[in-house]
Design a protein around this motif. Sequence first.
Motif, short mmCIF file in Angstrom:
data_model
loop_
_atom_site.label_atom_id
_atom_site.label_comp_id
_atom_site.label_asym_id
_atom_site.label_seq_id
_atom_site.Cartn_x
_atom_site.Cartn_y
_atom_site.Cartn_z
N GLU A 1 47.08 40.60 24.96
CA GLU A 1 45.44 40.59 24.71
C GLU A 1 44.70 40.83 25.96
O GLU A 1 43.97 40.12 26.57
CB GLU A 1 45.09 39.26 24.14
CG GLU A 1 45.88 38.74 22.96
CD GLU A 1 45.64 39.62 21.81
OE1 GLU A 1 44.73 40.47 22.02
OE2 GLU A 1 46.53 39.74 20.86
N LEU A 2 44.94 42.19 26.57
CA LEU A 2 44.35 42.70 27.86
C LEU A 2 42.93 42.47 27.86
O LEU A 2 42.33 42.20 28.92
CB LEU A 2 44.94 44.15 27.97
CG LEU A 2 44.50 44.59 29.27
CD1 LEU A 2 45.41 43.95 30.61
CD2 LEU A 2 44.52 46.34 29.32
N PRO A 3 42.32 42.72 26.88
CA PRO A 3 40.58 42.69 26.87
C PRO A 3 40.09 40.97 27.27
O PRO A 3 39.27 40.89 27.65
CB PRO A 3 40.13 43.02 25.66
CG PRO A 3 41.17 44.18 25.32
CD PRO A 3 42.55 43.41 25.74
N LEU B 1 41.59 41.73 36.02
CA LEU B 1 42.18 42.98 35.88
C LEU B 1 42.10 43.97 37.15
O LEU B 1 42.86 44.77 37.49
CB LEU B 1 41.96 43.75 34.68
CG LEU B 1 42.18 42.77 33.26
CD1 LEU B 1 41.55 43.41 32.18
CD2 LEU B 1 43.50 42.67 33.14
N GLU B 2 40.82 43.99 37.53
CA GLU B 2 40.46 45.09 38.67
C GLU B 2 41.28 44.77 40.20
O GLU B 2 41.31 45.73 40.57
CB GLU B 2 38.96 44.89 39.01
CG GLU B 2 38.12 45.30 37.85
CD GLU B 2 38.37 46.60 37.21
OE1 GLU B 2 38.10 47.72 38.09
OE2 GLU B 2 38.79 46.93 36.29
N SER C 1 43.84 33.31 36.82
CA SER C 1 42.76 33.62 37.91
C SER C 1 43.38 34.87 38.69
O SER C 1 44.79 35.07 38.61
CB SER C 1 42.61 32.44 38.84
OG SER C 1 43.98 32.05 39.66
N SER C 2 42.62 35.50 39.41
CA SER C 2 42.95 36.62 40.37
C SER C 2 44.06 36.15 41.24
O SER C 2 45.01 36.91 41.81
CB SER C 2 41.83 37.48 40.80
OG SER C 2 41.14 36.34 41.61
N PRO D 1 39.11 53.20 35.59
CA PRO D 1 40.29 53.51 36.58
C PRO D 1 41.49 52.56 36.27
O PRO D 1 42.69 53.16 36.44
CB PRO D 1 39.40 52.88 37.76
CG PRO D 1 38.08 53.04 37.48
CD PRO D 1 38.03 52.85 36.13
N LEU D 2 41.45 51.39 35.49
CA LEU D 2 42.73 50.70 35.27
C LEU D 2 43.37 51.42 34.15
O LEU D 2 44.75 51.57 34.28
CB LEU D 2 42.31 49.24 34.87
CG LEU D 2 43.60 48.62 34.60
CD1 LEU D 2 44.41 48.30 35.65
CD2 LEU D 2 43.17 47.27 33.61
N LEU D 3 42.90 51.93 32.93
CA LEU D 3 43.31 52.49 32.10
C LEU D 3 44.02 53.98 32.80
O LEU D 3 45.13 54.41 32.32
CB LEU D 3 42.48 52.94 30.96
CG LEU D 3 42.12 51.91 30.21
CD1 LEU D 3 40.96 52.23 28.91
CD2 LEU D 3 43.47 51.23 29.24
#
Length: 511
Positions: free
Chosen positions: A306-308, A315-316, A278-279, A380-382
């Motif tokens: 497995e980032l996606p 992730l944000e 979780s975040s 923005p993350l990339l």
Amino acid sequence: MLVKVFGSAVFGVEATTITVEVNIDKGVGYHLVGLPDNAIKESSYRIAAALKNNGYYLPGKKITINMAPADLRKEGSAYDLTLAIGILAASGQIKTDEVDKYLIMGELSLDGGLQPIKGSLSIAIKAKAEGFKGFFLPIQNVKEAAIVAGLDVYGVENVLQVIDFFEGNGTLEPTIIDTSEEFNKTLDFPEFDFSDVKGQESIKRCMEIAAAGGHNIILIGPPGSGKTMLAKRLPSILPPMTMHEALETTKIHSVAGKVKDTGLLNQRPFRSPHHTASSVSLVGGGSYPQPGEISLAHNGVLFLDELPEFKREVLEVMRQPLEDREVTISRAKFTITYPSSFMLVASMNPSPSGYFNDSDSPVSSSAAEMQRYLSKISGPLLDRIDIHIEVTPVPFDKLTETRKGESSFEIRKRVTAAREIQSKRFDVFENIHYNAQMGTKQIREFCVLDENSLQLLKTAMERLNLSARAFDRILKVSRTIADLEDSEIVNSNHIAEAIQYRSLDRDGWLG
């Protein structure tokens, strides 16, 4: 009779001294005030049983205990020992006037034994700063607290040892740790070594650049190409931690209760949370705020496999910590800041099936499927990831080679030399130690390009439609490549190599 004893509360990674005032008077009752939580309110039962089982008793009088400052919420069971010693001193069962010179913490078992606590290193640092003579705590935590020099740290197994100490009957001795010796216990033969990796020379080069400049990196490739294997070996080529970094890292792990019996952490942490995280577990927080995975990876590596597959909102929340290298958790009554200066290493498959658009692959995916899969990760993350690199499967002839590759020890030498160059360069800047931490001002100062390099970069920016942030990333990476070659200037070769490491910015990068 009124007696004052001292404990400590940990907020974020810093400790605050708590004054426990115990007053015993005529009457009956047990009154505990000063915003204690339920774990502290229940302490009377643990204290009563522990004292009775060791030949002492809870007085049958009116006991009033105030935990000051009274407007600060106190949490956890670590105050059991503090309260017990205060009650014994106030009721005259311990005849001493020394209890207020020591800081006392520990959770009591019903037989009087002590259970470990969290944040003992932060508490010890605060105790020394406030001039306490010593610190009593459970023996399981004594190694991490004893890192602090100039403070007598006593590891105890039972409440009787503390009582005997104040009565002058015990032989309790402070624990002494040679911090320099602990710190210098380096791991010369790591469990995961780059010499185990067959082939993948270009990827090893990328990992070396990432380690040398502290750059975030993402590895894209099909299953079995070695992404996880390479990521696990990255800590083995990072420079050894400085004493300051070791103390900082140990403090965070101490607050989270992760240090146990190891004392000073002298190896860079490697954290690899599952994609269902979780975040809150990733960045920290909760009802009783605790550091998250990004803070536990401080001064080390955070590996997101497995980032996606991670939820997009999870992730944000990393976007701000990746830029600021700290995370601030705000609540109605307080704000806590945890440091989170980590290297992000991510890996991913290029499509849901895991394979490139290749007729030889067991399962093929269309370009549309690949694009849909990649779009799970925001631009923005990339942009905050300096190096994007494709990892291709290792051919059979490389897999069957008997010759070992270059060891982590050799690569680490070059990485450390490059980091030393950066340390000298950024010596005048307080919060900048390596290239990945450079701001716009430092990039303009230390990444000056000649005309050829500028033209090359301009062409790449126009063709790849790169953002301003990607422009800065290329300059940072090229500065690191130049440092690995011990070059004062950044030339076109360094820029050209850095541009190659922006795979996900290129149209049709999947071929």
